[in-house]
Design a protein around this motif. Structure first.
Motif, PDB file in Angstrom:
ATOM      1  N   GLU A  91       0.832  -1.209   0.000  1.00 58.75           N
ATOM      2  CA  GLU A  91       0.000   0.000   0.000  1.00 58.75           C
ATOM      3  C   GLU A  91       0.864   1.256   0.000  1.00 58.75           C
ATOM      4  OE1 GLU A  91      -3.845  -1.836   2.406  1.00 58.75           O
ATOM      5  OE2 GLU A  91      -2.212  -0.908   3.536  1.00 58.75           O
ATOM      6  N   LYS A 139       2.302   1.668  -3.546  1.00 62.77           N
ATOM      7  CA  LYS A 139       1.265   2.119  -4.472  1.00 62.77           C
ATOM      8  C   LYS A 139       0.938   3.597  -4.239  1.00 62.77           C
ATOM      9  CE  LYS A 139      -3.262   1.090  -6.365  1.00 62.77           C
ATOM     10  NZ  LYS A 139      -4.376   0.165  -6.414  1.00 62.77           N
ATOM     11  N   SER A 173       3.493  -4.349  -9.888  1.00 63.17           N
ATOM     12  CA  SER A 173       2.055  -4.471  -9.667  1.00 63.17           C
ATOM     13  C   SER A 173       1.776  -5.472  -8.547  1.00 63.17           C
ATOM     14  CB  SER A 173       1.358  -4.906 -10.955  1.00 63.17           C
ATOM     15  OG  SER A 173      -0.011  -5.146 -10.727  1.00 63.17           O
ATOM     16  N   LYS A 174       2.485  -6.602  -8.558  1.00 64.09           N
ATOM     17  CA  LYS A 174       2.303  -7.608  -7.511  1.00 64.09           C
ATOM     18  C   LYS A 174       2.776  -7.105  -6.153  1.00 64.09           C
ATOM     19  CE  LYS A 174       2.277 -11.532 -10.583  1.00 64.09           C
ATOM     20  NZ  LYS A 174       2.920 -12.743 -11.070  1.00 64.09           N
ATOM     21  N   GLU A 184       2.580  -3.999  -5.181  1.00 69.36           N
ATOM     22  CA  GLU A 184       1.546  -3.057  -4.753  1.00 69.36           C
ATOM     23  C   GLU A 184       0.281  -3.768  -4.268  1.00 69.36           C
ATOM     24  OE1 GLU A 184       0.789  -0.186  -7.814  1.00 69.36           O
ATOM     25  OE2 GLU A 184       2.776   0.731  -7.623  1.00 69.36           O
ATOM     26  N   LYS A 185       0.014  -4.942  -4.809  1.00 71.55           N
ATOM     27  CA  LYS A 185      -1.177  -5.716  -4.411  1.00 71.55           C
ATOM     28  C   LYS A 185      -0.868  -6.683  -3.266  1.00 71.55           C
ATOM     29  CE  LYS A 185      -3.001  -5.762  -9.118  1.00 71.55           C
ATOM     30  NZ  LYS A 185      -3.239  -6.623 -10.277  1.00 71.55           N
ATOM     31  N   GLU A 191       0.893  -9.267  -3.374  1.00 71.31           N
ATOM     32  CA  GLU A 191       0.920 -10.645  -3.864  1.00 71.31           C
ATOM     33  C   GLU A 191       2.340 -11.207  -3.836  1.00 71.31           C
ATOM     34  OE1 GLU A 191      -0.864 -10.446  -7.733  1.00 71.31           O
ATOM     35  OE2 GLU A 191      -2.854 -10.056  -6.918  1.00 71.31           O
TER      36      GLU A 191
END
Length: 102
Positions: free
Chosen positions: A6, A9, A34-35, A37-38, A40
Motif C-alpha cells: 500500500e 502504491k 504491480s504484484k 503493490e497488491k 501478492e
C-alpha cells in the motif's frame, strides 16, 4: 497500519506515474511492481531500495516494514510467536556482542 504494498502504491500514485514508467526507471518488471503493490509478492531488499530511492521514501521505515512483514508472514500461524520473538531478540543481542569482540 499500511502494508508495504500500500505504501509503494501510494508513493507511485502521488508521483502520478504509470507502472510502465516506474518499471523503466527502476529496472524492475512492471508485473512485479504491480504484484508488490497488491501484496501478492514481496520485493527483494535490492528491489525495495531501488523503489525507496526512486520515490524518495524513508529507507529506514520501509526496511522495518519489509522485515516485519517477512517475519509476520512466517509466524502468523504459530502459537508461540511472542516467545519466539523474545528469544530471537536475545540471540540478536548475543550475536552483536560476539561481533563487537572481534
Amino acid at each position: 497500519m499500511k502494508t508495504l504494498g500500500e505504501t509503494l502504491k501510494e508513493a507511485r500514485e502521488k508521483t502520478e506515474l504509470i507502472l510502465r514508467k516506474v518499471s523503466a526507471e527502476v529496472d524492475i518488471d512492471q508485473s512485479l511492481i504491480s504484484k508488490f503493490e497488491k501484496n501478492e509478492r514481496k520485493p527483494t531488499k535490492k528491489q525495495l531500495i531501488r523503489l525507496v530511492n526512486f520515490y524518495n521514501l524513508c529507507e529506514r521505515d520501509l526496511l522495518i516494514s519489509w522485515y516485519s512483514e517477512k517475519i509476520a508472514e512466517e509466524l502468523k500461524y504459530t502459537e508461540q510467536t511472542t516467545e519466539i520473538l523474545k528469544v530471537a531478540e536475545e540471540k540478536i543481542n548475543y550475536y552483536k556482542t560476539q561481533n563487537n569482540g572481534k
